[in-house]
Design an enzyme around this catalytic site. Sequence first.
Site, mmCIF file in Angstrom:
data_model
loop_
_atom_site.group_PDB
_atom_site.id
_atom_site.type_symbol
_atom_site.label_atom_id
_atom_site.label_comp_id
_atom_site.label_asym_id
_atom_site.label_seq_id
_atom_site.Cartn_x
_atom_site.Cartn_y
_atom_site.Cartn_z
ATOM 1 N N LYS A 43 -12.821 -11.913 -15.041
ATOM 2 C CA LYS A 43 -12.941 -10.804 -15.991
ATOM 3 C C LYS A 43 -13.403 -11.345 -17.346
ATOM 4 C CE LYS A 43 -12.240 -6.939 -18.314
ATOM 5 N NZ LYS A 43 -13.181 -5.793 -18.179
ATOM 6 N N CYS A 129 -21.457 -5.541 -22.963
ATOM 7 C CA CYS A 129 -20.325 -4.627 -22.796
ATOM 8 C C CYS A 129 -20.551 -3.360 -23.626
ATOM 9 C CB CYS A 129 -19.014 -5.276 -23.229
ATOM 10 S SG CYS A 129 -17.643 -4.084 -23.217
ATOM 11 N N LYS A 163 -25.442 -12.104 -19.227
ATOM 12 C CA LYS A 163 -25.366 -10.809 -18.532
ATOM 13 C C LYS A 163 -26.007 -9.768 -19.433
ATOM 14 C CE LYS A 163 -23.364 -7.926 -15.357
ATOM 15 N NZ LYS A 163 -21.942 -7.957 -15.017
ATOM 16 N N SER A 193 -23.441 -2.286 -16.393
ATOM 17 C CA SER A 193 -23.446 -0.838 -16.149
ATOM 18 C C SER A 193 -24.481 -0.155 -17.050
ATOM 19 C CB SER A 193 -22.057 -0.256 -16.403
ATOM 20 O OG SER A 193 -21.594 -0.613 -17.672
HETATM 21 C C1 DHB Z 1 -16.124 -3.964 -20.112
HETATM 22 C C2 DHB Z 1 -17.173 -3.308 -19.552
HETATM 23 C C3 DHB Z 1 -18.351 -3.975 -19.338
HETATM 24 O O1 DHB Z 1 -19.423 -3.371 -18.763
HETATM 25 C C4 DHB Z 1 -18.456 -5.296 -19.688
HETATM 26 O O2 DHB Z 1 -19.594 -5.939 -19.477
HETATM 27 C C5 DHB Z 1 -17.389 -5.958 -20.262
HETATM 28 C C6 DHB Z 1 -16.220 -5.277 -20.466
HETATM 29 C C7 DHB Z 1 -14.880 -3.244 -20.354
HETATM 30 O O3 DHB Z 1 -14.943 -2.068 -20.712
HETATM 31 O O4 DHB Z 1 -13.804 -3.865 -20.242
#
Ligand code: DHB
Length: 310
Positions: A43, A129, A163, A193
């Site tokens: 994560k 993110c 990323k 996403s």
């Molecule tokens: C989160 C979502 C993401 O798409 C990402 O790359 C990193 C973190 C999140 O909301 O925790």
Amino acid sequence: TLKTTLAGYKFDNCMMNAAGIRCATVTDLAGLRDSRAGSLVTKSATPQPRDGNPEPRMRGLQYGCINSMGLPNHGFDYYLNFLLEEQKSHPQQTNFMSIAGTTLEDDLSMLKQIQESAFAGLTELNLSCPNVPGKPQVGYDFDAVERYLTAVFAFFKKPLGVKLPPYFDLMHFDQITAILNQYPLAFVNSINSVGNGLMIDPESETVLIKPKGGFGGIGGAYIKPTALANVRALAQRLNPGIAIIGTGGVQNGMDIFEHILCGASMVQVGTQLGFEGPKIFNRLSQELTRIMAAKGYDSIADFRGKLKTL
Ligand code: DHB
């Protein structure tokens, strides 16, 4: 064989989890390690643990999901310690550490610690993110991407990839790859996403998730054509030494086959892994093996990047 090579590292299987999916705790991570996946990514970490955004913050629908997690994670040390333990207990598998500071300084401080540690895997710097209120996606600010990578490669010598968010204009692919090609990147992972979509319930006339008024990152089947386009467009423009990890919309073995045809060396599974759990890698492996056998391909190198045009 489903084996692949990326940045000189060998993997028994070309599929793995996407960052954020079933990889936030040591229990989740052990489940991925014990699965058929060829690697795992942790994560996205921040220097300190975070609770993330208020719930509900993730909802699945038939064709995919929306999330605005807000980087809930156990903090940098937790994931680095897990990965260092893995190196001792399971030295045959190379893993990825994802980091996602909310500032450049946070990213640099985590990268310095990785650099000084015994970590021998790959690092994924998350520039995409979409879910931290008030923090724009770095990957959409090309000057910021250049600033980040210049600062990072001034000292970071271990294998590093980025990323990226999805892009939707061919000129943006030209611009981002002109920047990326200036740096000794090991890989680029595309896509994160599709940011700031909106899923609503018409019956109750309400959004599905609480953070940011309901806006959140979209994953799943909705995003496969965008993911394939990004993998393909990057493969056509990046230096050949920069490998591509394809992520987005993978539900079955044919989706993985398509990502590889577009140029991916490794393929990550997000939304559908969330739905099915790590046993999904058995099904996906069986499906991809059958597709390759039917087409007469022995290895993924036989068809990687070989998509034909009309
Ligand atoms: C989160 C979502 C993401 O798409 C990402 O790359 C990193 C973190 C999140 O909301 O925790």
